[in-house]
Design an enzyme around this catalytic site. Structure first.
Site, PDB file in Angstrom:
ATOM      1  N   ARG A 227      48.517 -94.119 -35.971  1.00 37.71           N
ATOM      2  CA  ARG A 227      48.680 -94.989 -37.505  1.00 37.71           C
ATOM      3  C   ARG A 227      49.097 -93.718 -38.164  1.00 37.71           C
ATOM      4  O   ARG A 227      49.969 -92.295 -38.228  1.00 37.71           O
ATOM      5  CB  ARG A 227      47.030 -93.523 -37.584  1.00 37.71           C
ATOM      6  CG  ARG A 227      46.292 -94.766 -36.639  1.00 37.71           C
ATOM      7  CD  ARG A 227      45.871 -95.959 -38.022  1.00 37.71           C
ATOM      8  NE  ARG A 227      45.284 -97.425 -37.504  1.00 37.71           N
ATOM      9  CZ  ARG A 227      45.383 -97.805 -37.088  1.00 37.71           C
ATOM     10  NH1 ARG A 227      46.427 -98.507 -36.249  1.00 37.71           N
ATOM     11  NH2 ARG A 227      44.417 -99.083 -36.945  1.00 37.71           N
ATOM     12  N   HIS A 275      54.512-102.348 -37.162  1.00 34.44           N
ATOM     13  CA  HIS A 275      52.958-102.275 -36.753  1.00 34.44           C
ATOM     14  C   HIS A 275      52.736-103.494 -35.882  1.00 34.44           C
ATOM     15  O   HIS A 275      51.737-104.492 -35.369  1.00 34.44           O
ATOM     16  CB  HIS A 275      51.748-102.917 -38.076  1.00 34.44           C
ATOM     17  CG  HIS A 275      50.552-101.590 -37.443  1.00 34.44           C
ATOM     18  ND1 HIS A 275      49.915-101.592 -38.973  1.00 34.44           N
ATOM     19  CD2 HIS A 275      49.841-102.396 -36.126  1.00 34.44           C
ATOM     20  CE1 HIS A 275      48.343-101.008 -37.721  1.00 34.44           C
ATOM     21  NE2 HIS A 275      48.343-101.675 -36.612  1.00 34.44           N
TER      22      HIS A 275
HETATM   23  P1  NDP Z   1      40.317 -93.784 -28.876  1.00 37.53           P
HETATM   24  O1  NDP Z   1      39.293 -93.814 -29.972  1.00 37.53           O
HETATM   25  O2  NDP Z   1      39.689 -94.186 -27.129  1.00 37.53           O
HETATM   26  O3  NDP Z   1      40.879 -92.358 -28.284  1.00 37.53           O
HETATM   27  C1  NDP Z   1      41.173 -91.680 -29.062  1.00 37.53           C
HETATM   28  C2  NDP Z   1      41.642 -90.655 -28.155  1.00 37.53           C
HETATM   29  O4  NDP Z   1      42.283 -89.485 -29.507  1.00 37.53           O
HETATM   30  C3  NDP Z   1      40.667 -89.291 -27.739  1.00 37.53           C
HETATM   31  O5  NDP Z   1      41.452 -88.912 -26.685  1.00 37.53           O
HETATM   32  C4  NDP Z   1      40.052 -88.170 -28.936  1.00 37.53           C
HETATM   33  O6  NDP Z   1      39.902 -87.669 -27.351  1.00 37.53           O
HETATM   34  C5  NDP Z   1      41.420 -88.045 -28.930  1.00 37.53           C
HETATM   35  N1  NDP Z   1      41.128 -87.613 -30.680  1.00 37.53           N
HETATM   36  C6  NDP Z   1      40.927 -88.348 -31.716  1.00 37.53           C
HETATM   37  N2  NDP Z   1      40.208 -87.045 -32.521  1.00 37.53           N
HETATM   38  C7  NDP Z   1      40.914 -85.802 -32.121  1.00 37.53           C
HETATM   39  C8  NDP Z   1      41.156 -84.539 -32.309  1.00 37.53           C
HETATM   40  N3  NDP Z   1      40.379 -84.512 -33.498  1.00 37.53           N
HETATM   41  N4  NDP Z   1      42.321 -83.835 -31.815  1.00 37.53           N
HETATM   42  C9  NDP Z   1      41.534 -84.236 -30.356  1.00 37.53           C
HETATM   43  N5  NDP Z   1      41.967 -85.462 -29.404  1.00 37.53           N
HETATM   44  C10 NDP Z   1      41.057 -86.939 -30.700  1.00 37.53           C
HETATM   45  O7  NDP Z   1      40.794 -94.922 -29.294  1.00 37.53           O
HETATM   46  P2  NDP Z   1      42.240 -95.694 -28.765  1.00 37.53           P
HETATM   47  O8  NDP Z   1      42.784 -94.909 -27.286  1.00 37.53           O
HETATM   48  O9  NDP Z   1      41.772 -97.040 -28.253  1.00 37.53           O
HETATM   49  O10 NDP Z   1      43.524 -96.332 -29.864  1.00 37.53           O
HETATM   50  C11 NDP Z   1      43.969 -94.825 -30.341  1.00 37.53           C
HETATM   51  C12 NDP Z   1      44.279 -95.234 -31.220  1.00 37.53           C
HETATM   52  O11 NDP Z   1      46.128 -96.272 -31.469  1.00 37.53           O
HETATM   53  C13 NDP Z   1      43.986 -95.849 -32.352  1.00 37.53           C
HETATM   54  O12 NDP Z   1      42.773 -95.353 -33.037  1.00 37.53           O
HETATM   55  C14 NDP Z   1      44.646 -97.482 -33.690  1.00 37.53           C
HETATM   56  O13 NDP Z   1      44.592 -96.227 -34.611  1.00 37.53           O
HETATM   57  C15 NDP Z   1      45.762 -97.322 -32.426  1.00 37.53           C
HETATM   58  N6  NDP Z   1      46.344 -97.940 -32.319  1.00 37.53           N
HETATM   59  C16 NDP Z   1      47.391 -98.875 -33.153  1.00 37.53           C
HETATM   60  C17 NDP Z   1      47.601-100.022 -32.561  1.00 37.53           C
HETATM   61  C18 NDP Z   1      49.375-100.509 -32.748  1.00 37.53           C
HETATM   62  O14 NDP Z   1      49.451-101.741 -32.739  1.00 37.53           O
HETATM   63  N7  NDP Z   1      50.315 -99.583 -33.810  1.00 37.53           N
HETATM   64  C19 NDP Z   1      46.952-100.921 -31.569  1.00 37.53           C
HETATM   65  C20 NDP Z   1      45.618-100.583 -31.623  1.00 37.53           C
HETATM   66  C21 NDP Z   1      45.532 -99.189 -31.561  1.00 37.53           C
HETATM   67  P3  NDP Z   1      38.460 -87.868 -26.835  1.00 37.53           P
HETATM   68  O15 NDP Z   1      38.873 -88.098 -25.166  1.00 37.53           O
HETATM   69  O16 NDP Z   1      37.873 -86.404 -26.699  1.00 37.53           O
HETATM   70  O17 NDP Z   1      37.330 -88.714 -27.394  1.00 37.53           O
END
Ligand code: NDP
Length: 312
Positions: A227, A275
């Site tokens: 993001r 994007h």
């Molecule tokens: P998930 O919710 O499965 O994973 C998020 C990850 O981030 C988890 O490992 C989580 O930790 C970690 N995380 C969240 N907050 C923190 C923090 N404060 N400190 C450290 N680690 C943190 O999301 P996805 O993998 O499905 O997607 C990730 C992002 O990709 C989406 O939120 C979206 O913004 C982006 N995206 C972009 C696209 C594009 O076309 N550019 C398409 C699809 C998604 P934990 O494992 O411990 O929960």
């Protein structure tokens, strides 16, 4: 009769309608699916995206689930009227697409191909033999559905790989897993290429700021398909200008589309992609939606529920 409302981009409705019927017919439930409603209290499930018609969920008093069509959930989690369970999109097409994007750009930075694309005629850059993947460290911030899959692909290719998440991961022996502030510092200090796959939450806002960039290796490459809010743009531009950050591939921005006068567009070491890193693939997503509806009807736990207390 289960009542399902599609409240997302109308352009996609024809394809969603076809594929939702295919997937829902296989689970043999008595259902009705529509794009309009008169009696919101009768709706059981909303297939939702922020660009759909439903913005106020108050009248949907018997709703069992809001199924988001996007992986990012910053818009619905900020919607105070949405108190019902919310599931984010996790589906194989979205994951595979992200792995293609990340792997492609990791390799682009690794091989330094931009140097050759930008070479003048006759500029023979023969002393630029790339390092071996096994001698390069790739750090992945965010080890969720997308980040972990991408990290595994990167490790399988042969790169040294490390990753960072909120909760500690242990199961992947070929990825060094970290959490917490110290863990982040370790990853920043050792990564040659850094991939950002964190969600947009208050905790991740501007995680790539001047302080954290100062902790990175000189000449690091940053790939951000997560993001735009993850990056403090001024700090990144300063670091690109000084050479601290050698190059950046940016797919997501604080304002989208990225305004034409933004400095990222013209920076010689920045690749802007619009994007497109990945997207929900309708045919595979519909199987996940149907499975969640089946679960709802059988009192089984929903898949991929959002924890609103942490914002993803
Ligand atoms: P998930 O919710 O499965 O994973 C998020 C990850 O981030 C988890 O490992 C989580 O930790 C970690 N995380 C969240 N907050 C923190 C923090 N404060 N400190 C450290 N680690 C943190 O999301 P996805 O993998 O499905 O997607 C990730 C992002 O990709 C989406 O939120 C979206 O913004 C982006 N995206 C972009 C696209 C594009 O076309 N550019 C398409 C699809 C998604 P934990 O494992 O411990 O929960």
């Amino acid at each position: 009769m289960i009542k399902i409302l599609y409240s997302a981009d109308p352009v996609d409705w024809v394809e969603y309608e076809l594929n939702l019927h295919k997937a829902l017919d296989q689970i043999e439930l008595d259902y009705q699916i529509s794009t309009t409603y008169n009696t919101p209290e009768e709706i059981d499930y909303i297939i939702y995206a922020p660009d759909g018609t439903v913005q106020d969920f108050n009248a949907f008093t018997n709703l069992k689930l809001v199924q988001n069509l996007w992986a990012g959930v910053e818009v619905p989690t900020a919607n105070k009227t949405l108190t019902q369970p919310l599931a984010r999109m996790v589906e194989p097409g979205l994951t595979l697409g992200m792995a293609d994007y990340v792997m492609g750009h990791v390799l682009r930075h690794h091989l330094g191909t931009d140097k050759f694309s930008n070479a003048r005629p006759g500029e023979w850059l023969g002393d630029n033999i790339p390092a071996l993947a096994q001698d390069r460290m790739v750090g992945v911030l965010g080890l969720g559905e997308l980040g972990l899959y991408c990290a595994q692909k990167i490790a399988d290719f042969g790169f040294q790989t490390c990753g960072w998440s909120r909760t500690q991961k242990t199961k992947d022996i070929n990825i060094e897993c970290y959490n917490g502030t110290k863990g982040l510092d370790s990853i920043l200090a050792k990564s040659d290429i850094l991939v950002l796959l964190l969600p947009n939450t208050p905790e991740t806002n501007h995680i790539i700021d001047a302080d954290n960039i100062a902790k990175m290796r000189d000449g690091v490459a940053i790939i951000n398909p997560g993001r735009g809010t993850l990056i403090n743009d001024t700090a990144l531009l300063n670091a690109l200008n000084s050479g601290k950050v050698a190059s950046a591939t940016l797919d997501v921005f604080q304002t989208e589309p990225l305004p034409a006068d933004h400095l990222y567009w013209t920076h010689s070491n920045v690749l802007v992609t619009p994007h497109i890193a990945s997207s929900t693939r309708i045919n595979t997503a519909c199987n996940v939606i149907a499975e969640n509806i089946r679960r709802g009807e059988n009192n089984e736990p929903f898949l991929y529920l959002v924890d609103k207390s942490v914002g993803y």
